[in-house]
Scaffold this active site. Structure first.
Site, PDB file in Angstrom:
ATOM      1  N   ASP A  47       0.794  -1.256   0.000  1.00 28.99           N
ATOM      2  CA  ASP A  47       0.000   0.000   0.000  1.00 28.99           C
ATOM      3  C   ASP A  47       0.814   1.288   0.000  1.00 28.99           C
ATOM      4  O   ASP A  47       0.434   2.266   0.675  1.00 28.99           O
ATOM      5  CB  ASP A  47      -0.959   0.011   1.207  1.00 28.99           C
ATOM      6  CG  ASP A  47      -1.955  -1.125   1.201  1.00 28.99           C
ATOM      7  OD1 ASP A  47      -1.908  -1.959   0.278  1.00 28.99           O
ATOM      8  OD2 ASP A  47      -2.785  -1.191   2.133  1.00 28.99           O
TER       9      ASP A  47
ATOM     10  N   LYS B  98      -6.753  -4.737  -2.949  1.00 26.33           N
ATOM     11  CA  LYS B  98      -7.379  -5.402  -1.802  1.00 26.33           C
ATOM     12  C   LYS B  98      -8.384  -4.467  -1.132  1.00 26.33           C
ATOM     13  O   LYS B  98      -8.112  -3.288  -0.946  1.00 26.33           O
ATOM     14  CB  LYS B  98      -6.306  -5.832  -0.803  1.00 26.33           C
ATOM     15  CG  LYS B  98      -5.489  -4.696  -0.204  1.00 26.33           C
ATOM     16  CD  LYS B  98      -4.358  -5.285   0.626  1.00 26.33           C
ATOM     17  CE  LYS B  98      -3.600  -4.300   1.450  1.00 26.33           C
ATOM     18  NZ  LYS B  98      -4.346  -3.399   2.311  1.00 26.33           N
TER      19      LYS B  98
ATOM     20  N   LYS C 174      -7.675  -4.674   5.072  1.00 23.15           N
ATOM     21  CA  LYS C 174      -6.349  -4.342   5.582  1.00 23.15           C
ATOM     22  C   LYS C 174      -5.377  -5.472   5.250  1.00 23.15           C
ATOM     23  O   LYS C 174      -4.241  -5.232   4.872  1.00 23.15           O
ATOM     24  CB  LYS C 174      -6.405  -4.085   7.099  1.00 23.15           C
ATOM     25  CG  LYS C 174      -7.382  -2.986   7.505  1.00 23.15           C
ATOM     26  CD  LYS C 174      -7.121  -1.685   6.782  1.00 23.15           C
ATOM     27  CE  LYS C 174      -8.092  -0.592   7.219  1.00 23.15           C
ATOM     28  NZ  LYS C 174      -8.047   0.575   6.307  1.00 23.15           N
TER      29      LYS C 174
ATOM     30  N   VAL D 282       3.339   0.408   4.062  1.00 21.46           N
ATOM     31  CA  VAL D 282       2.669   1.187   5.110  1.00 21.46           C
ATOM     32  C   VAL D 282       1.213   0.730   5.257  1.00 21.46           C
ATOM     33  O   VAL D 282       0.653   0.169   4.326  1.00 21.46           O
ATOM     34  CB  VAL D 282       2.691   2.698   4.755  1.00 21.46           C
ATOM     35  CG1 VAL D 282       4.118   3.199   4.704  1.00 21.46           C
ATOM     36  CG2 VAL D 282       1.958   3.016   3.450  1.00 21.46           C
ATOM     37  N   THR D 283       0.617   1.001   6.414  1.00 24.08           N
ATOM     38  CA  THR D 283       1.257   1.452   7.621  1.00 24.08           C
ATOM     39  C   THR D 283       1.617   0.223   8.443  1.00 24.08           C
ATOM     40  O   THR D 283       0.944  -0.798   8.371  1.00 24.08           O
ATOM     41  CB  THR D 283       0.345   2.394   8.444  1.00 24.08           C
ATOM     42  OG1 THR D 283      -0.853   1.717   8.815  1.00 24.08           O
ATOM     43  CG2 THR D 283      -0.014   3.628   7.667  1.00 24.08           C
TER      44      THR D 283
ATOM     45  N   CYS E  64      -2.055  -2.277   7.709  1.00 26.19           N
ATOM     46  CA  CYS E  64      -2.075  -3.243   6.605  1.00 26.19           C
ATOM     47  C   CYS E  64      -0.838  -4.130   6.548  1.00 26.19           C
ATOM     48  O   CYS E  64      -0.924  -5.291   6.123  1.00 26.19           O
ATOM     49  CB  CYS E  64      -2.276  -2.501   5.290  1.00 26.19           C
ATOM     50  SG  CYS E  64      -3.933  -1.798   5.177  1.00 26.19           S
TER      51      CYS E  64
ATOM     52  N   GLN F 258       8.677 -13.606  21.624  1.00 29.27           N
ATOM     53  CA  GLN F 258       8.320 -15.018  21.863  1.00 29.27           C
ATOM     54  C   GLN F 258       8.910 -15.924  20.781  1.00 29.27           C
ATOM     55  O   GLN F 258       8.229 -16.796  20.233  1.00 29.27           O
ATOM     56  CB  GLN F 258       6.795 -15.175  21.915  1.00 29.27           C
ATOM     57  CG  GLN F 258       6.130 -14.277  22.963  1.00 29.27           C
ATOM     58  CD  GLN F 258       4.632 -14.441  22.975  1.00 29.27           C
ATOM     59  OE1 GLN F 258       4.129 -15.432  23.480  1.00 29.27           O
ATOM     60  NE2 GLN F 258       3.932 -13.480  22.407  1.00 29.27           N
TER      61      GLN F 258
HETATM   62  C1  C5J Z   1      -2.986   0.760   5.504  1.00 30.55           C
HETATM   63  C2  C5J Z   1      -4.683   2.048   6.637  1.00 30.55           C
HETATM   64  N1  C5J Z   1      -2.505   0.540   4.298  1.00 30.55           N
HETATM   65  N2  C5J Z   1      -3.836   2.509   7.550  1.00 30.55           N
HETATM   66  N3  C5J Z   1      -4.245   1.274   5.610  1.00 30.55           N
HETATM   67  O1  C5J Z   1      -2.316   0.571   6.494  1.00 30.55           O
HETATM   68  O2  C5J Z   1      -5.848   2.308   6.702  1.00 30.55           O
END
Ligand code: C5J
Length: 223
Positions: free
Chosen positions: A24, A129, A132, A157-158, A162, A202
């Protein structure tokens, strides 16, 4: 097998079965006027991840290794956007509204495009997509199976939304996952730090993390 100096311990990967997945890196998240900004975020916080992601793309391209890009984007009629997502994604503009970069998070609109610095090249897989996670309601699993991929290196990101969601989905499907620390960013530095920590906690419960320089150092010379 090749080895990356990673946390919580060395990450071993078979070159021919390892893909770079870039999540993304879209104008709607990284540029002013998009979805991220409409939700009140400082989009400049995502900029540091661009150059390391580009370095990874260049390295994978130079070696002919598989690359997958994802884009969070909805159909123009928003039929693939659950009402809950629409309702909770309400800032100054919401999904489907017209902003300075076209309709927010809608497929084909300028804001939904991947930023020019990281734009996919012909032949690279691009997965649109609606969620997320990149496995939800997409053909990602099928594409990875066709390629024979077993190992995934993550950028994008982020970090805690996602990227982490997709990494957890991949982990549950048996992929060996590594998140490249400087090739991912969040609007919230503390969330990025927490995500990196929880992934490798872990004994690597979700996977590994490593710097882009460690990944690049592990790759063989360009043929
Ligand atoms: C992604 C969002 N790509 N933060 N989307 O992380 O909504």
């Amino acid at each position: 097998m090749l080895t990356i100096d990673a946390l919580p311990y060395a990450y071993e990967f078979p070159l021919g079965r390892t893909a770079l997945i870039v999540i993304d890196m879209q104008r709607d998240f990284l540029e002013p006027g998009g979805f991220g900004a409409a939700l009140g975020n400082d989009v400049r916080r995502l900029a540091p991840s661009i150059a390391p992601t580009r370095a990874l793309l260049d390295a994978f391209r130079a070696r002919g290794l598989p690359i997958i890009h994802t884009q969070e984007a909805h159909r123009p009629d928003l039929s693939d956007c659950p009402p809950s997502k629409l309702e909770r994604g309400r800032g100054t503009l919401t999904i489907g509204d017209v902003g300075p970069m076209g309709r927010i998070l809608v497929s084909g609109e300028p804001g939904a495009a991947i930023i020019p610095e990281l734009a996919p090249l012909p032949g690279e897989i691009v997965i649109e997509k609606p969620g997320k996670g990149a496995f939800h309601a997409t053909p990602l699993r099928e594409r990875l199976t066709e390629l024979g991929v077993t190992h995934l290196l993550f950028a994008g990101v982020t970090t805690e939304v996602c990227v982490q969601t997709t990494m957890r989905e991949a982990n549950d499907r048996g992929y060996e996952c590594l998140l490249v620390e400087d090739a991912t960013d969040s609007y919230f530095p503390e969330f990025k730090a927490a995500t990196l920590a929880m992934i490798r906690a872990q004994g690597g419960i979700v996977g590994w993390t490593a710097s882009s320089s460690a990944v690049l150092a592990a790759l063989p010379p360009i043929p």
